[in-house]
Design a protein around this motif. Structure first.
Motif, PDB file in Angstrom:
ATOM      1  N   VAL A  63       0.851  -1.190   0.000  1.00 25.74           N
ATOM      2  CA  VAL A  63       0.000   0.000   0.000  1.00 25.74           C
ATOM      3  C   VAL A  63       0.889   1.244   0.000  1.00 25.74           C
ATOM      4  N   ASN A  76      -2.273   5.243   1.035  1.00 31.46           N
ATOM      5  CA  ASN A  76      -3.580   4.654   1.356  1.00 31.46           C
ATOM      6  C   ASN A  76      -4.254   3.974   0.160  1.00 31.46           C
ATOM      7  N   ARG A  77      -3.474   3.604  -0.851  1.00 32.23           N
ATOM      8  CA  ARG A  77      -4.000   2.877  -2.019  1.00 32.23           C
ATOM      9  C   ARG A  77      -3.124   1.660  -2.253  1.00 32.23           C
TER      10      ARG A  77
END
Length: 195
Positions: free
Chosen positions: A111, A114-115
């Motif tokens: 990650v 936050n993706r």
């Protein structure tokens, strides 16, 4: 011969040598345990699995039964290389595909911002370019395989350009795929666990 591929595991070598008068070439078989044959491991930064070696023949004496072809060694050499080029076009395809799968598998849990890393367009584009490289090589390699299986075998021509192109494109694609894999995996791509 410096940097003899597979030299550490070879038990014999096909040697192309000039005839005594220098007007032609012949093909000979030299065995690893022949007196005068020296095989020394060659250290390298990569390609360790190839078993690279320096192979030296010093005053090796051979009997007549070691002659594979008494003349026209050049034609023999071209035919021999054509056959190797076909396999060179083949094995890289599977290895590239496995590398793409490894990069995707490695990236899946990561990650950034936050993706999932695998959701970034740059990652998807990199994987797409890797797939395109494999498919470019595969389309030419399949033409080489069809040509070989249809009877226009590598033994028919001294030099078959399509066979040479098949190996070349597979090699270029493999370099491209490996380069993209290194960029997508970052520093992890240099670790031993990635081969």
């Amino acid at each position: 011969k410096t940097a003899c591929t597979g030299g550490m595991s070879c038990t014999s070598w096909i040697v192309y040598a000039a005839t005594e008068d220098g007007s032609d070439s012949m093909v000979l078989m030299v065995e690893r345990d022949d007196p005068g044959v020296t095989v020394t491991p060659l250290r390298s930064l990569g390609l360790r699995s190839l078993g690279l070696a320096d192979v030296i023949f010093q005053d090796v004496e051979l009997t007549a039964d070691r002659i594979v072809a008494p003349s026209d060694g050049l034609s023999h050499g071209h035919i021999f290389i054509n056959e190797r080029r076909v396999t060179g076009a083949a094995w890289l395809l599977g290895r590239m595909r496995a590398l793409i799968e490894k990069v995707i598998e490695d990236t899946r849990p990561k990650v950034r911002l936050n993706r999932k890393l695998s959701e970034f367009d740059t990652f998807k584009a990199g994987i797409g370019r890797m797939h395109m490289a494999v498919e470019r090589a595969r389309s030419t390699a399949y033409r080489v395989f069809e040509r070989t299986e249809a009877g226009r075998e590598t033994k028919t021509y001294l030099h078959d350009p399509l066979v040479a192109i098949g190996k070349y494109l597979s090699t270029e694609a493999a370099i491209e795929v490996a380069d993209i894999a290194q960029r997508l995996t970052g520093g992890h791509g240099y670790f031993e666990s990635y081969g």
